[in-house]
Design a protein around this motif. Structure first.
Motif, PDB file in Angstrom:
ATOM      1  N   THR A   1      -9.795   4.017  -2.527  1.00 48.19           N
ATOM      2  CA  THR A   1      -8.727   5.296  -2.479  1.00 48.19           C
ATOM      3  C   THR A   1      -7.856   5.864  -3.448  1.00 48.19           C
ATOM      4  O   THR A   1      -7.605   6.807  -3.292  1.00 48.19           O
ATOM      5  CB  THR A   1      -8.275   5.199  -1.201  1.00 48.19           C
ATOM      6  N   SER A   2      -8.079   5.018  -4.552  1.00 47.18           N
ATOM      7  CA  SER A   2      -7.076   5.083  -5.947  1.00 47.18           C
ATOM      8  C   SER A   2      -7.959   6.145  -6.111  1.00 47.18           C
ATOM      9  O   SER A   2      -7.531   7.093  -7.115  1.00 47.18           O
ATOM     10  CB  SER A   2      -7.029   4.041  -6.186  1.00 47.18           C
TER      11      SER A   2
ATOM     12  N   ALA B   1     -16.401  -0.567   3.389  1.00 49.90           N
ATOM     13  CA  ALA B   1     -15.627   0.496   2.447  1.00 49.90           C
ATOM     14  C   ALA B   1     -16.294   1.503   1.257  1.00 49.90           C
ATOM     15  O   ALA B   1     -15.705   2.858   1.205  1.00 49.90           O
ATOM     16  CB  ALA B   1     -14.926  -0.594   1.595  1.00 49.90           C
TER      17      ALA B   1
ATOM     18  N   ILE C   1      -9.684  -4.950   2.373  1.00 47.33           N
ATOM     19  CA  ILE C   1      -8.350  -3.830   2.557  1.00 47.33           C
ATOM     20  C   ILE C   1      -8.289  -3.619   0.465  1.00 47.33           C
ATOM     21  O   ILE C   1      -8.080  -2.699  -0.093  1.00 47.33           O
ATOM     22  CB  ILE C   1      -6.402  -4.985   2.932  1.00 47.33           C
TER      23      ILE C   1
ATOM     24  N   THR D   1      -6.060   3.480   4.650  1.00 49.54           N
ATOM     25  CA  THR D   1      -6.422   2.232   3.981  1.00 49.54           C
ATOM     26  C   THR D   1      -6.601   0.466   4.583  1.00 49.54           C
ATOM     27  O   THR D   1      -7.479  -0.105   4.235  1.00 49.54           O
ATOM     28  CB  THR D   1      -5.895   1.516   2.149  1.00 49.54           C
TER      29      THR D   1
ATOM     30  N   ALA E   1     -14.673   4.186   4.976  1.00 52.49           N
ATOM     31  CA  ALA E   1     -13.609   4.894   4.133  1.00 52.49           C
ATOM     32  C   ALA E   1     -13.603   6.069   3.396  1.00 52.49           C
ATOM     33  O   ALA E   1     -13.120   6.796   4.077  1.00 52.49           O
ATOM     34  CB  ALA E   1     -13.667   3.939   2.532  1.00 52.49           C
TER      35      ALA E   1
ATOM     36  N   LEU F   1       0.631  -1.306   0.109  1.00 52.20           N
ATOM     37  CA  LEU F   1      -0.060  -0.463  -0.200  1.00 52.20           C
ATOM     38  C   LEU F   1       0.969   1.295   0.064  1.00 52.20           C
ATOM     39  O   LEU F   1       0.441   2.627  -0.857  1.00 52.20           O
ATOM     40  CB  LEU F   1      -1.046   0.386   0.915  1.00 52.20           C
TER      41      LEU F   1
ATOM     42  N   SER G   1     -10.905  -1.512   0.398  1.00 53.70           N
ATOM     43  CA  SER G   1     -10.808   0.239   0.582  1.00 53.70           C
ATOM     44  C   SER G   1      -9.489   0.907  -0.599  1.00 53.70           C
ATOM     45  O   SER G   1      -9.329   2.265  -0.919  1.00 53.70           O
ATOM     46  CB  SER G   1     -10.108   0.322   1.667  1.00 53.70           C
ATOM     47  N   LEU G   2      -8.745  -0.220  -0.835  1.00 54.56           N
ATOM     48  CA  LEU G   2      -7.205   0.607  -2.091  1.00 54.56           C
ATOM     49  C   LEU G   2      -8.396   0.914  -3.700  1.00 54.56           C
ATOM     50  O   LEU G   2      -8.061   2.046  -3.557  1.00 54.56           O
ATOM     51  CB  LEU G   2      -6.931  -0.897  -2.210  1.00 54.56           C
TER      52      LEU G   2
ATOM     53  N   ASN H   1      -8.953   1.252   7.572  1.00 54.04           N
ATOM     54  CA  ASN H   1     -10.246   0.980   6.839  1.00 54.04           C
ATOM     55  C   ASN H   1     -10.956  -0.892   7.065  1.00 54.04           C
ATOM     56  O   ASN H   1     -12.020  -0.726   7.666  1.00 54.04           O
ATOM     57  CB  ASN H   1     -10.328   1.287   5.762  1.00 54.04           C
TER      58      ASN H   1
END
Length: 734
Positions: free
Chosen positions: A248-249, A316, A241, A200, A320, A187, A244-245, A203
Motif C-alpha cells: 500500500t505504501s 498481499a 498487516i 490494509t 491487496a 496504520l 499489505s502495509l 486485507n
C-alpha cells in the motif's frame, strides 16, 4: 520475478471483483470446513527416540490400564491431625470413592493405603487414573473431575484437583485485540487516511481468516499442539498487516508520482511485492526448517505458522491490489487529494517519476536520521554493540524446561493444586517420576523391580520409591519415584541421569524412566542439542539468500551478524525477566522459571524471517539507488530515508500484535509474545535502522563487491526491479 508480479498486480486490479469474490469463497468454504472437520488440539509433547517416550509406548502396549492420564486431588483439612480422626478418614474415603466413579476414571488410590498423608495429618493426596490419555479426556469428564469433593468443601476442607488431565488449550480472549487496535492506530497515523488503513487491515484479517480456517480444517487429520494455532495466528496477523502495509505504501508513492492506478499497483506489486515474496519465503523456509530437528510437535508448529505466512503473501500480492483498486485515490490523505485538485498545473510539473523524485522532500525524519548515523558511524556502531552486549549478558544462564503447574497462572486449578501439594508434601510430589520394568517372566520382573527400587532409594535426591504395581501377567511393573526437588530444578535433572545410570546396571529385565518430568527433561535436552545446528543452518541460509538478492558478500555477512546480535539480546532480556524474575510484574508473570523448551529454537526461526524482512526493505532501496548512479553514501541515506517510516510502522505493528499476547495468562504464550515483540524492537530499531546504515556507510562501495565468477553463476532474482524498469522502458536489462 518483478516483471511477473507487475503483471499479476495489474491483472488483479483490472479483475478486482473476481479476485475479491474468489477470496471470499475460499474464506467461507474453509470456514465451513473448519466448523465441520475441526479436531481437538493436543497438550502432550511426544518425543520419539527418547527413553521416556519408549517407556510410554511400552506401557500402552503391555500395561494399558497404567498408560492413561493421571490426576492428583490434593486435600487440606481445616486443622492439623484431622486426617487421623474417624470423621476425617470417612470424608477422605468419600472423596476417593467419588473420584473413582467419575466418568472416564478406572480407579482412585486411597491415600491411607498409599501412605500419601502428610506428617502433620492435615494434607492428603488421592491419585486418580483415567482410561485415556490427557487429550482423550472430554470436556464433560474434565468438568466432573474439577467439581469432585464439593461436600468436603462445604465442611471447610480445601479440595484441589490437578494433574496432567487438566492440561487445556490456551484461551484467546479480548486482550490480544488491544494489539490489533494499536496496529490500526499506527496504520492511520502512517497513512493519514482511514481508507488506506482500513484496506490494509481488512486485507490482513482476510488472510488470517483463510489461514486459520484452513489450519483448523486440517486439525481433524493432523494432531496440532495447543500452542500451534496461537503461534500461527500471532505470526499470520503480524506479517499479514506488514506485507499489505509495504505494498500500500509503494502504491501511494506511485500515485503521487502521477502514475495511473493500474500502473501504480503494477509497479508496487512488482517492486514492494517482490520484497514481500522474498521476505515471506525466508519466513516459510525458516519455519519449515524446524523439521530438521525431528521433533513432531515442533515440526507441526512450524508448518502451521508457515502455512499462514504463505497465505499472507498470496493475499498481499493478489487481494491487496484488488482492494486498492476499489479504493482508488482515496488511499491518499485528503489534503493531498485536495492539493492536486486545486493546483493541477503544479501537479503536471511532476508528471514523470524523475521529476517527482527531484521534487521529493528529503527533510523527513528518515533522511535526517540516516545523515546523522552515517556521519557518526563509528561511535554509533560502538554504542550499539556495547548496549546489545550488555542486554545479552543473562543469555548464557538460560535454562530450558517444559512448563509445570508451579508456573501456571495464579488462581488456575493447576496452580492451586501445585501450591497445595508443595505446601503439604514438598516440591518433589509435583514432579513424580515413573520406572517401568519389563521382562519375559514375572519372576525376572519382580527381581529387577526389587533391585532397582533398592538402588534408587539410596540416591541422595530421592525422597521415596512407591511399591511396584504390576500388570495382569506380572511381566511389567510400574514404580513411582518421588524426588526431593521440583520438576524444573537442576537437581531433578541430575537425579534423572543418576537413576538411568543405576537402571543400566540391572540385569534380566529392561528398565526405563518416564513421567511428565522425565519427558520434559528429554525434550529440553534434545532441543538444546539441536539449537546450535539450527542456528548454523539459519545463518548459512541468510547469507546465501541475501547474496542472491544483493549481489554482494559483505552485505549478507553483515546481515547475519546483525541477526546474531538480535538473537543474543532477545535471549538475554527474556531470561532476565521470565527466568530470573527481574521486572516480572510488568508482564504479569507470577512465578519466574526456566524458559519453555521450544522457545529459543522457535524464536530463532521466526526472528530470522522478520529480520530478513527489514533487511530487504531497507537495503534493496540502497542497492536500487546505487546501481542507478548514486554514490554509496547517498544510496545509504536514500534507502533509509525512503524506508524508515514504513519499517518503523511495520515494526510497531508487529510489536503491538505480539505484545497483545503478553496479556494472556498462559506462561508459554506470554513468553512467546514478549520475546517476539522484544526481538522485533531490537532488530528493527537498533540493528536494521542504526547499525546497518552505519556499517553500510563505513563499507562504502566495497559493500557491493562480488567476485565476477560468482556473479555469473548466481541467478538474478531482481528484488529491486531492475529488470522491470528495463521492461517498462522497452529495452533489455543491462
Amino acid at each position: 520475478m518483478a516483471t511477473l508480479l507487475y503483471r499479476l498486480g495489474r491483472a488483479s486490479l483490472r479483475r478486482r471483483r473476481l479476485v475479491a469474490v474468489v477470496w471470499l469463497v475460499v474464506l467461507v468454504g474453509l470456514g465451513l470446513a473448519a466448523a465441520t472437520l475441526r479436531g481437538p488440539t493436543a497438550s502432550n509433547f511426544t518425543m520419539p527416540g527418547t527413553e521416556s517416550q519408549q517407556a510410554i509406548d511400552l506401557l500402552a502396549e503391555r500395561f494399558p490400564e497404567a498408560s492413561g492420564a493421571t490426576g492428583t486431588i490434593a486435600l487440606k483439612a481445616p486443622a492439623d491431625g484431622q486426617l487421623a480422626t474417624p470423621q476425617g478418614q470417612a470424608l477422605v474415603k468419600q472423596v476417593t470413592q467419588e473420584a473413582a466413579t467419575l466418568p472416564g476414571v478406572v480407579g482412585a488410590v486411597d491415600p491411607y493405603q498409599a501412605r500419601s498423608i502428610s506428617p502433620n495429618g492435615r494434607y492428603a493426596l488421592i491419585q486418580v487414573q483415567f482410561a485415556g490419555r490427557a487429550d482423550d479426556v472430554t470436556d464433560d469428564q474434565r468438568d466432573a473431575y474439577e467439581k469432585v469433593g464439593a461436600q468436603a468443601e462445604q465442611q471447610g476442607w480445601q479440595v484441589a484437583p490437578g494433574g496432567e488431565v487438566l492440561n487445556g488449550e490456551p484461551e484467546i480472549g479480548s486482550t490480544e485485540a488491544l494489539g490489533v487496535l494499536v496496529a490500526a492506530i499506527v496504520l492511520v497515523i502512517t497513512f493519514g487516511s482511514l481508507v488506506a488503513a482500513g484496506m490494509t487491515m481488512l486485507n490482513a484479517l482476510i488472510g488470517v481468516g483463510v489461514g486459520m480456517a484452513g489450519l483448523f480444517a486440517l486439525s481433524g487429520t493432523i494432531e496440532l499442539t495447543s500452542t500451534a494455532p496461537i503461534l500461527a495466528l500471532m505470526l499470520g496477523l503480524a506479517v499479514g498487516i506488514d506485507y499489505s502495509l509495504f505494498i500500500t505504501s509503494r502504491y501511494r508513492q506511485n500515485l503521487l508520482e502521477r502514475h495511473s492506478p493500474e500502473e501504480a499497483i503494477g509497479r508496487a506489486v512488482g517492486t514492494a511485492g517482490s520484497a514481500v515474496v522474498f521476505a515471506g519465503a525466508t519466513v516459510v523456509i525458516a519455519l519449515a526448517g524446524l523439521a530438521v530437528v525431528q521433533i513432531p510437535f515442533l515440526t507441526v508448529m512450524g508448518l502451521a505458522a508457515a502455512g499462514t505466512v504463505t497465505v499472507a503473501v498470496l493475499v498481499a500480492i493478489t487481494l491487496a491490489p484488488a482492494l486498492l483498486g476499489f479504493a482508488g485515490a482515496r488511499v491518499l490523505p485528503r489534503k493531498l487529494r485536495k492539493a492536486e485538485a486545486a493546483n493541477p498545473e503544479a501537479a503536471s510539473a511532476t508528471d514523470t517519476p524523475e521529476a517527482a523524485a527531484a521534487a521529493e522532500d528529503r527533510s523527513g525524519f528518515g533522511f535526517r536520521w540516516a545523515r546523522l548515523v552515517t556521519r557518526l558511524r563509528v561511535p554509533v556502531i560502538l554504542v550499539a554493540l556495547i548496549g546489545l552486549g550488555l542486554l545479552a549478558l543473562p543469555a548464557p544462564d538460560m535454562r530450558l524446561a517444559l512448563p509445570d503447574p508451579s508456573t501456571a497462572a495464579a488462581g488456575s486449578p493447576a496452580r492451586v493444586n501445585s501450591d497445595l501439594v508443595r505446601e503439604g508434601f514438598g516440591p518433589g510430589f509435583t514432579g513424580r517420576l515413573a520406572l517401568v520394568v519389563t521382562s519375559d517372566s514375572p519372576q525376572a520382573t519382580g527381581a529387577a523391580a526389587g533391585q532397582v527400587a533398592q538402588q534408587v532409594q539410596q540416591l541422595p535426591g530421592v525422597l521415596a520409591v512407591a511399591p511396584p504395581q504390576t500388570d495382569a501377567s506380572g511381566r511389567t511393573a510400574l514404580l513411582g519415584v518421588i524426588p526431593k526437588s521440583g520438576p524444573t530444578d537442576k537437581a531433578t535433572e541430575d537425579l534423572v541421569q543418576d537413576i538411568r545410570r543405576q537402571a543400566a546396571d540391572v540385569t534380566g529385565a529392561e528398565v526405563l524412566l518416564t513421567g511428565a518430568t522425565a519427558i520434559g527433561i528429554d525434550v529440553s535436552e534434545k532441543l538444546s542439542d539441536a539449537l546450535p545446528v539450527y542456528l548454523l543452518l539459519v545463518v548459512g541460509l541468510s547469507i546465501l539468500l541475501l547474496m542472491l538478492v544483493f549481489r554482494s558478500i559483505l552485505v549478507p555477512v553483515k546481515a547475519a551478524l546483525g541477526f546474531l546480535l538480535t538473537v543474543a539480546a532477545t535471549f538475554g532480556i527474556t531470561v532476565a525477566i521470565f527466568q530470573q524474575g527481574h521486572l516480572a510484574d510488568l508482564v504479569g508473570l507470577d512465578s519466574p522459571g526456566p524458559l519453555v523448551s521450544f522457545l529459543p529454537i522457535l524464536l530463532i526461526g521466526i526472528l530470522f524471517g522478520l529480520a530478513m524482512d527489514y533487511e530487504v526493505f531497507l537495503v534493496s532501496r540502497m542497492r536500487e539507488d546505487f546501481v542507478h548512479g548514486d554514490t554509496a553514501q547517498q544510496a545509504t541515506v536514500n534507502g533509509m530515508g525512503h524506508g524508515a517510516r514504513v519499517v518503523t510502522a511495520a515494526a510497531l505493528i508487529m510489536m503491538s500484535v505480539f505484545g497483545g499476547f503478553v496479556f494472556l495468562e498462559d506462561p508459554i504464550i506470554k513468553s512467546m509474545g514478549f520475546a517476539l515483540a522484544i526481538g522485533v524492537a531490537v532488530d528493527a530499531f537498533v540493528v536494521r535502522m542504526t547499525i546497518v546504515p552505519a556499517v553500510m556507510s563505513l563499507l562504502g562501495r566495497s559493500a557491493w563487491w562480488l567476485p565476477r565468477w560468482l556473479d555469473k553463476i548466481l541467478p538474478n532474482v531482481d528484488i529491486e526491479g531492475e529488470g522491470l524498469r528495463a521492461h517498462l522502458a522497452d529495452k533489455k536489462p543491462a
